[in-house]
Scaffold this motif. Structure first.
Motif, PDB file in Angstrom:
ATOM      1  N   ALA A 128       7.279  10.888   7.991  1.00  0.00           N
ATOM      2  CA  ALA A 128       5.878  11.279   7.803  1.00  0.00           C
ATOM      3  C   ALA A 128       5.760  12.707   7.299  1.00  0.00           C
ATOM      4  CB  ALA A 128       5.119  11.108   9.118  1.00  0.00           C
ATOM      5  N   ARG A 129       6.569  13.603   7.845  1.00  0.00           N
ATOM      6  CA  ARG A 129       6.495  15.010   7.405  1.00  0.00           C
ATOM      7  C   ARG A 129       6.933  15.157   5.952  1.00  0.00           C
ATOM      8  NH1 ARG A 129       8.456  15.957  12.805  1.00  0.00           N
ATOM      9  NH2 ARG A 129       6.855  16.984  14.067  1.00  0.00           N
ATOM     10  N   THR A 130       7.918  14.371   5.544  1.00  0.00           N
ATOM     11  CA  THR A 130       8.361  14.432   4.147  1.00  0.00           C
ATOM     12  C   THR A 130       7.232  14.040   3.201  1.00  0.00           C
ATOM     13  OG1 THR A 130      10.629  13.911   4.793  1.00  0.00           O
ATOM     14  CG2 THR A 130      10.043  13.555   2.491  1.00  0.00           C
ATOM     15  N   VAL A 131       6.503  13.007   3.572  1.00  0.00           N
ATOM     16  CA  VAL A 131       5.387  12.551   2.744  1.00  0.00           C
ATOM     17  C   VAL A 131       4.216  13.520   2.843  1.00  0.00           C
ATOM     18  CG1 VAL A 131       3.764  10.667   2.320  1.00  0.00           C
ATOM     19  CG2 VAL A 131       6.123  10.162   2.990  1.00  0.00           C
ATOM     20  N   MET A 132       3.951  14.021   4.052  1.00  0.00           N
ATOM     21  CA  MET A 132       2.809  14.920   4.246  1.00  0.00           C
ATOM     22  C   MET A 132       3.002  16.275   3.565  1.00  0.00           C
ATOM     23  SD  MET A 132       1.975  14.081   8.261  1.00  0.00           S
ATOM     24  CE  MET A 132       0.884  15.501   8.415  1.00  0.00           C
ATOM     25  N   ALA A 133       4.247  16.610   3.231  1.00  0.00           N
ATOM     26  CA  ALA A 133       4.466  17.853   2.484  1.00  0.00           C
ATOM     27  C   ALA A 133       3.786  17.799   1.125  1.00  0.00           C
ATOM     28  CB  ALA A 133       5.966  18.095   2.324  1.00  0.00           C
ATOM     29  N   GLU A 134       3.624  16.594   0.565  1.00  0.00           N
ATOM     30  CA  GLU A 134       2.948  16.417  -0.716  1.00  0.00           C
ATOM     31  C   GLU A 134       1.533  15.877  -0.546  1.00  0.00           C
ATOM     32  OE1 GLU A 134       4.132  17.316  -3.600  1.00  0.00           O
ATOM     33  OE2 GLU A 134       6.092  17.934  -2.835  1.00  0.00           O
ATOM     34  N   ASP A 135       1.325  15.061   0.500  1.00  0.00           N
ATOM     35  CA  ASP A 135       0.005  14.475   0.743  1.00  0.00           C
ATOM     36  C   ASP A 135      -0.340  14.667   2.223  1.00  0.00           C
ATOM     37  OD1 ASP A 135      -2.312  13.033   0.931  1.00  0.00           O
ATOM     38  OD2 ASP A 135      -1.458  11.122   0.258  1.00  0.00           O
ATOM     39  N   ILE A 194       0.838  -1.206   0.000  1.00  0.00           N
ATOM     40  CA  ILE A 194       0.000   0.000   0.000  1.00  0.00           C
ATOM     41  C   ILE A 194       0.873   1.255   0.000  1.00  0.00           C
ATOM     42  CG2 ILE A 194      -1.604   1.353   1.402  1.00  0.00           C
ATOM     43  CD1 ILE A 194      -2.861  -1.258   2.320  1.00  0.00           C
ATOM     44  N   SER A 195       1.889   1.310   0.850  1.00  0.00           N
ATOM     45  CA  SER A 195       2.736   2.511   0.937  1.00  0.00           C
ATOM     46  C   SER A 195       3.517   2.739  -0.352  1.00  0.00           C
ATOM     47  CB  SER A 195       3.695   2.388   2.123  1.00  0.00           C
ATOM     48  OG  SER A 195       4.560   1.271   1.961  1.00  0.00           O
ATOM     49  N   THR A 196       3.954   1.663  -0.995  1.00  0.00           N
ATOM     50  CA  THR A 196       4.686   1.820  -2.257  1.00  0.00           C
ATOM     51  C   THR A 196       3.788   2.402  -3.336  1.00  0.00           C
ATOM     52  OG1 THR A 196       6.107  -0.068  -1.684  1.00  0.00           O
ATOM     53  CG2 THR A 196       6.084   0.640  -3.983  1.00  0.00           C
ATOM     54  N   ASN A 197       2.548   1.930  -3.391  1.00  0.00           N
ATOM     55  CA  ASN A 197       1.609   2.451  -4.387  1.00  0.00           C
ATOM     56  C   ASN A 197       1.213   3.897  -4.095  1.00  0.00           C
ATOM     57  OD1 ASN A 197       1.479   0.093  -5.943  1.00  0.00           O
ATOM     58  ND2 ASN A 197      -0.090  -0.800  -4.605  1.00  0.00           N
ATOM     59  N   LEU A 198       1.063   4.239  -2.810  1.00  0.00           N
ATOM     60  CA  LEU A 198       0.578   5.571  -2.472  1.00  0.00           C
ATOM     61  C   LEU A 198       1.686   6.628  -2.496  1.00  0.00           C
ATOM     62  CD1 LEU A 198      -1.881   4.838   0.502  1.00  0.00           C
ATOM     63  CD2 LEU A 198      -2.461   5.382  -1.871  1.00  0.00           C
ATOM     64  N   TYR A 199       2.868   6.253  -1.998  1.00  0.00           N
ATOM     65  CA  TYR A 199       3.888   7.269  -1.772  1.00  0.00           C
ATOM     66  C   TYR A 199       5.192   7.020  -2.539  1.00  0.00           C
ATOM     67  CZ  TYR A 199       0.670   7.577   2.170  1.00  0.00           C
ATOM     68  OH  TYR A 199      -0.459   7.643   2.944  1.00  0.00           O
ATOM     69  N   GLY A 200       5.186   6.048  -3.452  1.00  0.00           N
ATOM     70  CA  GLY A 200       6.391   5.753  -4.207  1.00  0.00           C
ATOM     71  C   GLY A 200       6.875   6.927  -5.041  1.00  0.00           C
ATOM     72  N   GLU A 201       5.949   7.670  -5.643  1.00  0.00           N
ATOM     73  CA  GLU A 201       6.330   8.823  -6.463  1.00  0.00           C
ATOM     74  C   GLU A 201       6.571  10.067  -5.611  1.00  0.00           C
ATOM     75  OE1 GLU A 201       3.374   9.428  -9.406  1.00  0.00           O
ATOM     76  OE2 GLU A 201       3.715   7.486 -10.410  1.00  0.00           O
ATOM     77  N   ILE A 202       5.894  10.161  -4.460  1.00  0.00           N
ATOM     78  CA  ILE A 202       6.061  11.339  -3.600  1.00  0.00           C
ATOM     79  C   ILE A 202       7.415  11.321  -2.904  1.00  0.00           C
ATOM     80  CG2 ILE A 202       5.164  12.493  -1.543  1.00  0.00           C
ATOM     81  CD1 ILE A 202       2.392  11.510  -2.302  1.00  0.00           C
ATOM     82  N   ALA A 203       7.788  10.165  -2.344  1.00  0.00           N
ATOM     83  CA  ALA A 203       9.061  10.053  -1.610  1.00  0.00           C
ATOM     84  C   ALA A 203       9.762   8.767  -2.025  1.00  0.00           C
ATOM     85  CB  ALA A 203       8.805  10.066  -0.108  1.00  0.00           C
ATOM     86  N   PRO A 204      10.378   8.770  -3.216  1.00  0.00           N
ATOM     87  CA  PRO A 204      11.028   7.536  -3.695  1.00  0.00           C
ATOM     88  C   PRO A 204      12.197   7.100  -2.812  1.00  0.00           C
ATOM     89  CG  PRO A 204      11.568   9.414  -5.093  1.00  0.00           C
ATOM     90  CD  PRO A 204      10.484   9.862  -4.163  1.00  0.00           C
ATOM     91  N   GLU A 205      12.804   8.047  -2.072  1.00  0.00           N
ATOM     92  CA  GLU A 205      13.907   7.646  -1.194  1.00  0.00           C
ATOM     93  C   GLU A 205      13.422   6.805  -0.020  1.00  0.00           C
ATOM     94  OE1 GLU A 205      12.589  11.768   0.257  1.00  0.00           O
ATOM     95  OE2 GLU A 205      12.637  10.562  -1.573  1.00  0.00           O
ATOM     96  N   TYR A 206      12.136   6.870   0.281  1.00  0.00           N
ATOM     97  CA  TYR A 206      11.548   6.077   1.359  1.00  0.00           C
ATOM     98  C   TYR A 206      10.643   4.958   0.861  1.00  0.00           C
ATOM     99  CZ  TYR A 206      13.124   9.821   4.498  1.00  0.00           C
ATOM    100  OH  TYR A 206      13.884  10.729   5.203  1.00  0.00           O
ATOM    101  N   PHE A 207       9.951   5.175  -0.241  1.00  0.00           N
ATOM    102  CA  PHE A 207       8.952   4.206  -0.719  1.00  0.00           C
ATOM    103  C   PHE A 207       9.094   3.930  -2.208  1.00  0.00           C
ATOM    104  CE2 PHE A 207       7.083   6.500   2.904  1.00  0.00           C
ATOM    105  CZ  PHE A 207       6.799   5.438   3.746  1.00  0.00           C
ATOM    106  N   GLY A 208      10.319   3.981  -2.728  1.00  0.00           N
ATOM    107  CA  GLY A 208      10.520   3.818  -4.161  1.00  0.00           C
ATOM    108  C   GLY A 208      10.240   2.420  -4.661  1.00  0.00           C
ATOM    109  N   ASP A 209      10.508   1.406  -3.866  1.00  0.00           N
ATOM    110  CA  ASP A 209      10.233   0.019  -4.256  1.00  0.00           C
ATOM    111  C   ASP A 209       9.880  -0.773  -3.002  1.00  0.00           C
ATOM    112  OD1 ASP A 209      12.774  -0.942  -3.035  1.00  0.00           O
ATOM    113  OD2 ASP A 209      13.665   0.184  -4.698  1.00  0.00           O
TER     114      ASP A 209
END
Length: 273
Positions: free
Chosen positions: A187-194, A151-166
């Motif tokens: 979480a803050r890195t991802v929440m900056a976009e979502d 789920i996290s890879t699908n949701l946040y892979g493009e937003i934070a590839p350094e954390y959820f790229g694959d």
């Protein structure tokens, strides 16, 4: 044959003696200190410490031989005795050439303290007893972790590839989050976009950290309680057996006294006649 039995009985009395066991515990602790000091002393003292370590190893070998003589083939029926034998055998292998890695494994001799201290042994027995339940919890943890990773890879892979790229990166990130290490920064890195990403992180932490991981503790505690109850039952059984043996001994003593009295009366009867 009777001589062998007498020797075995004497050796068993020796190895089961509380003072002998305390001496072995002291040797194990001393050996642990020596192995730690070896990593800090100058080169010119390393040889003396190595000789002292060999002397302590000789004590362990003699102790195992005494226990083998005391219990015979039954010695190997106890997994803890097999564990002690393997640990000492590893220490006896020459730690040179390709086997030099075994030199670092000498510290495993400290683990013999687990077998020598009953309270530690009960803790390990509790962990072993809890293994089946821990396996089920581990399976649940892996399953839920895999769902969260996908789920996290699908949701946040493009937003934070350094954390959820694959999947691998996401698995490591979520494991870090599960341990509570630096997850607010992630979480803050991802929440900056979502901005709604906090929902995923909060739910993940509540489910994985506060629910599933605590199941491990519950299973371990349950296993230890069962081991403690079994130990208490064995102590009660031993106490009952001792009481029964004492009662039987008293009864036998009374029967012997009655037989002695009857024999005395019979021996006096002809004299009176």
């Amino acid at each position: 044959m009777s001589g062998n039995i007498s020797v075995r009985t004497r050796v068993r009395t020796l190895v089961d003696d509380e003072r002998f066991q305390k001496i072995i515990i002291g040797v194990i602790i001393l050996n642990a200190v020596v192995l730690g000091v070896e990593t800090m002393v100058p080169e010119h003292l390393a040889h003396e410490l190595a000789l002292f370590d060999s002397l302590l190893l000789a004590v362990f070998v003699v102790e195992l031989l005494l226990r083998l003589v005391a219990y015979g083939p039954r010695f190997f029926l106890d997994p803890w005795n097999v564990f002690d034998t393997v640990i000492v055998a590893i220490a006896l292998v020459p730690a040179t050439g390709p086997l030099s890695v075994l030199r670092a494994l000498r510290i495993l001799r400290v683990l013999r303290l687990v077998n020598s201290v009953p309270s530690m042994r009960r803790v390990v027995d509790g962990l072993i007893n809890a293994m089946p339940g821990m396996g089920a919890v581990a399976g649940l943890l892996v399953l839920m972790m895999y769902v969260a990773v996908v789920i996290s890879t699908n949701l946040y892979g493009e937003i934070a590839p350094e954390y959820f790229g694959d999947l691998g990166t996401s698995a490591f990130t979520l494991f870090q989050t599960m341990t509570g290490e630096a997850w607010p920064d992630i979480a803050r890195t991802v929440m900056a976009e979502d901005p709604t990403a906090w929902v995923f992180f909060v739910v993940f932490i509540l489910v994985m950290t506060f629910a599933v991981l605590n199941l491990f503790l519950a299973v371990v505690v349950s296993g230890m309680e069962s081991v403690e109850s079994l130990a208490e039952h064995e102590e009660e059984s031993d106490a009952e057996m001792m009481t029964l043996l004492t009662s039987m001994r008293d009864d036998l003593t009374a029967v012997r006294e009655e037989l002695a009295a009857v024999r005395a009366e019979r021996s006096q009867a002809p004299e009176a006649g």
